[in-house]
Design a protein around this motif. Structure first.
Motif, PDB file in Angstrom:
ATOM      1  N   ARG A 365       0.564  -1.642   0.272  1.00  0.00           N
ATOM      2  CA  ARG A 365      -0.050  -0.494   0.171  1.00  0.00           C
ATOM      3  C   ARG A 365       1.060   1.517  -0.044  1.00  0.00           C
ATOM      4  O   ARG A 365       0.390   2.314  -0.566  1.00  0.00           O
ATOM      5  CB  ARG A 365      -1.884   0.020   1.094  1.00  0.00           C
ATOM      6  N   ASP A 366       1.804   1.129   0.668  1.00  0.00           N
ATOM      7  CA  ASP A 366       2.901   2.419   1.138  1.00  0.00           C
ATOM      8  C   ASP A 366       3.856   2.819   0.318  1.00  0.00           C
ATOM      9  O   ASP A 366       4.159   3.952  -0.155  1.00  0.00           O
ATOM     10  CB  ASP A 366       2.904   3.112   2.804  1.00  0.00           C
ATOM     11  N   VAL A 367       4.369   1.778   0.301  1.00  0.00           N
ATOM     12  CA  VAL A 367       5.994   1.628  -1.103  1.00  0.00           C
ATOM     13  C   VAL A 367       5.687   1.791  -2.269  1.00  0.00           C
ATOM     14  O   VAL A 367       5.898   2.197  -3.194  1.00  0.00           O
ATOM     15  CB  VAL A 367       6.948   0.573   0.189  1.00  0.00           C
ATOM     16  N   LEU A 368       4.838   0.537  -2.516  1.00  0.00           N
ATOM     17  CA  LEU A 368       5.242   0.360  -3.965  1.00  0.00           C
ATOM     18  C   LEU A 368       3.576   0.737  -4.540  1.00  0.00           C
ATOM     19  O   LEU A 368       3.854   0.802  -5.900  1.00  0.00           O
ATOM     20  CB  LEU A 368       4.979  -1.473  -3.859  1.00  0.00           C
ATOM     21  N   GLU A 369       2.620   0.637  -3.577  1.00  0.00           N
ATOM     22  CA  GLU A 369       1.339   1.305  -4.439  1.00  0.00           C
ATOM     23  C   GLU A 369       0.457   0.804  -4.814  1.00  0.00           C
ATOM     24  O   GLU A 369       0.321   1.555  -6.282  1.00  0.00           O
ATOM     25  CB  GLU A 369       1.183   2.956  -4.791  1.00  0.00           C
ATOM     26  N   VAL A 370       0.288  -0.966  -5.192  1.00  0.00           N
ATOM     27  CA  VAL A 370       0.210  -1.672  -6.175  1.00  0.00           C
ATOM     28  C   VAL A 370      -1.514  -1.975  -5.584  1.00  0.00           C
ATOM     29  O   VAL A 370      -1.864  -1.435  -4.848  1.00  0.00           O
ATOM     30  CB  VAL A 370       0.616  -2.670  -6.426  1.00  0.00           C
ATOM     31  N   ARG A 371      -2.334  -2.039  -7.051  1.00  0.00           N
ATOM     32  CA  ARG A 371      -3.474  -2.368  -6.808  1.00  0.00           C
ATOM     33  C   ARG A 371      -3.637  -4.040  -6.624  1.00  0.00           C
ATOM     34  O   ARG A 371      -4.983  -3.649  -5.582  1.00  0.00           O
ATOM     35  CB  ARG A 371      -4.458  -1.782  -8.456  1.00  0.00           C
ATOM     36  N   LEU A 372      -2.644  -4.617  -6.325  1.00  0.00           N
ATOM     37  CA  LEU A 372      -3.036  -6.224  -6.167  1.00  0.00           C
ATOM     38  C   LEU A 372      -1.648  -6.224  -6.628  1.00  0.00           C
ATOM     39  O   LEU A 372      -0.998  -6.307  -7.386  1.00  0.00           O
ATOM     40  CB  LEU A 372      -3.903  -6.895  -7.175  1.00  0.00           C
ATOM     41  N   ALA A 373      -1.845  -8.097  -5.021  1.00  0.00           N
ATOM     42  CA  ALA A 373       0.139  -8.407  -4.526  1.00  0.00           C
ATOM     43  C   ALA A 373      -0.468  -9.761  -4.105  1.00  0.00           C
ATOM     44  O   ALA A 373      -1.343  -9.960  -3.922  1.00  0.00           O
ATOM     45  CB  ALA A 373       0.950  -7.909  -3.888  1.00  0.00           C
ATOM     46  N   THR A 374       0.502 -10.454  -4.917  1.00  0.00           N
ATOM     47  CA  THR A 374       0.027 -12.181  -3.945  1.00  0.00           C
ATOM     48  C   THR A 374       1.598 -12.126  -3.745  1.00  0.00           C
ATOM     49  O   THR A 374       2.151 -12.216  -4.183  1.00  0.00           O
ATOM     50  CB  THR A 374      -0.038 -12.761  -4.818  1.00  0.00           C
ATOM     51  N   ILE A 375       1.896 -12.954  -2.787  1.00  0.00           N
ATOM     52  CA  ILE A 375       3.562 -13.321  -2.433  1.00  0.00           C
ATOM     53  C   ILE A 375       3.195 -14.781  -2.104  1.00  0.00           C
ATOM     54  O   ILE A 375       2.333 -14.866  -1.117  1.00  0.00           O
ATOM     55  CB  ILE A 375       3.953 -12.857  -1.333  1.00  0.00           C
ATOM     56  N   VAL A 376       3.875 -16.004  -2.878  1.00  0.00           N
ATOM     57  CA  VAL A 376       3.939 -17.320  -3.135  1.00  0.00           C
ATOM     58  C   VAL A 376       5.165 -18.142  -2.214  1.00  0.00           C
ATOM     59  O   VAL A 376       6.476 -18.029  -2.962  1.00  0.00           O
ATOM     60  CB  VAL A 376       3.164 -17.899  -4.546  1.00  0.00           C
ATOM     61  N   PRO A 377       4.896 -18.759  -1.611  1.00  0.00           N
ATOM     62  CA  PRO A 377       6.505 -19.399  -0.849  1.00  0.00           C
ATOM     63  C   PRO A 377       6.503 -20.574  -1.944  1.00  0.00           C
ATOM     64  O   PRO A 377       6.042 -21.167  -2.586  1.00  0.00           O
ATOM     65  CB  PRO A 377       5.925 -19.938   0.535  1.00  0.00           C
ATOM     66  N   ALA A 378       8.151 -21.080  -1.782  1.00  0.00           N
ATOM     67  CA  ALA A 378       8.215 -21.561  -3.181  1.00  0.00           C
ATOM     68  C   ALA A 378       9.252 -22.428  -1.781  1.00  0.00           C
ATOM     69  O   ALA A 378       9.778 -21.957  -1.381  1.00  0.00           O
ATOM     70  CB  ALA A 378       8.715 -21.820  -4.305  1.00  0.00           C
TER      71      ALA A 378
END
Length: 712
Positions: A365-378
């Motif tokens: 929200r504050d740093v990248l200012e993106v609408r959508l994001a997902t972090i996927v472990p692998a």
């Protein structure tokens, strides 16, 4: 428009273009990929344009009617960049469109034609002597030179050459650019700026051709020594310079905002901010410098004004750098601040996951200012880190197969388009980029990013921050889960030890002693007079007595004490029976509400508190009488135990002994492992231990048990 205002406007725009071109050219050459042809073509063309407008500024500053030797120098010098700059612009746009010499392209013939025209202009300038001194130009504009139909050949060739160099890029920009996925996306975003910049340059070339036609068709032949002619030429020049300034501004936005000519896959945010400052500096300094030249201000005042402007702009730059640093530190603070791992381990799992969720939301929200994001472990973290995290929380994380990711990513690539990271034919709605997250083990996960809220492309700095922060989020998720599992294991082992302690006492009393007694009875009935049987009975009787005496001398089991009387009663029994001779005085401060609160806790928690308090009382008994001076008299050793409610259960044990400050690391106090073990056991049930020396003499140990831990 008055002559002074017209001259000021022309000089202001000329200064603006010169400063802007120099800055852009140097930044492209210094900060771009020097192994890229686009870097050299664009940087060289910008520097050539800067050299041309340096000559233009010098000529316009002296006045078009001036005939000094310096005017001849700048007049001759200006023709070199005037020939090079258009061709460099066309070459840069060819590179932008993906043109390669070894590949078929419909602009092959056009490129050869422009090269031939450029060489022809150079030959004309060198051998045909169409370029007179500036004195002749001022007197009659056109002199005797090779011509076709009365029009000088140089003008015909140059006008055709420049118009082709500014018209052909529009044809190149009609088609989508070709390159790597990262380059293609940046070039597509920069395309509108380049289209309008090319149109502005084309209009400037047309206006320049119109000026040449006007000079050739006007009778009598106009001369710059005439004030009316000079005014008309300045008006034409103002129009051309304004169009070029517009083109440079648009081109600068494309270069610094998308880095389409630097050979880098991602733009850098600091260049965009610096370009804005450069535009302001060029405009402000150009207006002030043009003003001093127009009113013919004395040199000392011009120098003072330039000094003041330089100081002002440097102060503004320093202030802006400070503001940007403060903003950066504010955005960085959530990632370097404590994540309260202890609190995470001693709170319910749903609450502990909130800190990691908040950190991930702050990043998106504050740093990248993106609408959508997902972090996927692998990889190794796929099990420990748990399911993917999605931003915003209400959105559902896409179902992604991460088994093939290690083969798609490499450490040299910071990010890839989402379609290249997914399965063939798969698509992630709303996701544009995939940022790999690495560790020493290899690929630990991928951060999937959607479009930015403001529509701007991601900068190189933002991708670096996203990668580092994503790796920290994954480490936090995995580390927290591992620590939670370790705490659960510790709780289980403590519970097992409690069960084994009770089972051992029961087995001795209910099974071992009766078995020994039965064996003695059997032996006595066999042959009590035989020496071997008599010796065996004696040994068994001795073992029976030792076990019975041991069980009688053993204090009541801790669970029995705690179950019968609670924590306060168990502590009182401990001090009065086991340490009756160690303290001269014991003071008790037990709050009734604390007793009731402790009764409501599980037996397991009460045992952990009791064992820790027993260790503290033992330390006070053993080390409290150690004297700082061997010749001093022993002081009465007093103990104070308090149990009360202070935002949970608070147990304090205070003594007036010598304290641990008087003992070195090798003293009889031991290594301190006992307190460390009990501190870990307390942490497992949501409590903490603090041991502090008192100001004059003595030690105070405090145990805080806060409510809300799963073990409670």
């Amino acid at each position: 428009m008055s002559s002074l205002l017209l001259n000021w406007a022309v000089l202001t725009i000329s200064f603006f273009i010169t400063i802007s071109l120099f800055w852009l050219g140097l930044m492209v050459l210094l900060a771009g990929n020097r192994r890229s042809a686009g870097t050299w073509l664009t940087g060289g063309g910008l520097m050539a344009g800067a050299l041309f407008f340096t000559s233009h500024t010098a000529i316009m500053g002296r006045g078009l009617s001036s005939t000094s030797f310096g005017m001849d120098f700048w007049w001759w010098v200006s023709w070199i960049p005037a020939v090079v700059a258009p061709l460099a612009w066309y070459g840069a746009l060819l590179w932008y469109s993906g043109y390669r010499l070894d590949r078929p392209h419909h602009h092959h013939s056009w490129l050869i034609l422009n090269l031939v025209l450029a060489v022809g202009i150079g030959l004309l300038l060198v051998f045909a002597n169409p370029l007179p001194s500036y004195r002749y130009v001022v007197g009659r504009i056109i002199v005797i030179t090779p011509s076709i139909g009365g029009i000088p050949l140089l003008i015909i060739v140059y006008v055709a050459y420049s118009l082709l160099c500014y018209l052909l890029p529009l044809d190149l920009l009609r088609k989508p650019p070709i390159g790597s996925p990262l380059e293609t996306r940046a070039r597509q975003r920069a395309r509108p700026y380049l289209v309008f910049a090319s149109m502005a340059l084309l209009l400037a070339g047309i206006l320049l051709a119109w000026t040449a036609l006007w000079a050739l068709n006007t009778h009598p032949v106009p001369t710059l020594s005439n004030a009316q002619t000079e005014r008309i030429v300045q008006q034409f020049d103002l129009g051309v310079a304004a169009l070029v300034a517009l083109a440079i501004t648009l081109l600068g936005r494309a270069i610094v905002g998308f880095e389409v000519f630097t050979g880098r896959p991602l733009p850098r945010n600091r260049f965009l901010r610096q370009w804005r400052s450069t535009v302001i500096l060029a405009g402000g300094f150009g207006a002030a410098a043009a003003f001093t030249l127009t009113i013919e201000l004395r040199p000392i005042y011009s120098l003072m004004l330039a000094t003041g402007l330089m100081t002002l702009f440097y102060a503004l730059y320093s202030w802006r750098s400070f503001v940007e640093r403060e903003d950066f530190m504010e955005r960085l603070r959530p990632f370097v601040a404590s994540q309260n791992l202890y609190g995470v381990l001693t709170t319910p799992q749903s609450e502990s996951e909130g800190s990691t969720r908040a950190l991930f939301d702050t990043l998106c929200r504050d740093v990248l200012e993106v609408r959508l994001a997902t972090i996927v472990p692998a990889g190794a973290l796929a099990t420990l880190a748990g399911p993917p995290l999605a931003y915003p929380e209400s959105s559902a994380a896409p179902s992604i197969d991460a088994s093939g990711w290690p083969g798609r990513f490499s450490r040299q690539v910071r990010c890839l388009p989402a379609e290249q990271a997914g399965e063939p034919g798969g698509a992630f709605p709303g996701i544009d980029w995939a940022v790999p997250l690495w560790s020493s083990r290899g690929l630990d996960g991928v951060l999937m990013l959607g479009e930015k809220i403001n529509g701007n492309p991601f900068t190189e700095e933002e991708i670096e921050i996203a990668q580092a922060a994503g790796e920290r989020v994954l480490d936090l998720l995995a580390g927290t889960e591992m620590a939670r599992l370790a705490m659960e294991l510790l709780r289980q082992r403590l519970a097992q030890a409690h069960v084994m302690d009770g089972q051992g006492r029961r087995v001795l009393h209910d099974e071992v002693l009766p078995e020994l007694h039965t064996t003695l009875l059997h032996l006595s009935a066999l042959a009590p007079g035989e020496p071997s049987i008599r010796q065996a009975m004696s040994s068994l009787s001795k073992a029976h007595r030792q076990i019975a005496d041991l069980m009688r001398e053993m204090p009541l089991p801790v669970p029995h004490r705690l179950v019968q009387g609670g924590l306060a009663a168990a502590l009182r029994s401990l001090v009065e029976h086991d340490y009756a001779n160690d303290f001269n005085e014991v003071e008790w401060r037990i709050a009734p509400e604390a007793v009731e609160y402790a009764r409501g806790l599980p037996l397991f928690v009460n045992e952990v508190l009791f064992f820790a308090a027993r260790e503290l009382v033992r330390n006070a008994a053993i080390h409290g009488r150690e004297r700082e001076n061997e010749n001093s008299d022993a002081l009465p050793l007093c103990l104070e135990i308090s149990l009360e409610i202070k935002n949970g259960l608070h147990l304090a044990i205070t003594d007036n002994g010598s304290g641990f400050r008087s003992r070195g690391p090798d003293a009889a106090g031991g290594s301190g492992n006992g307190l460390r073990i009990h501190n870990a056991m307390l942490a497992a049930v949501g409590a903490r231990l603090e041991v502090l020396p008192l100001p004059e003499r003595g030690t105070q140990a405090q145990i805080y048990l806060q409510p809300g831990n799963p073990a409670q």
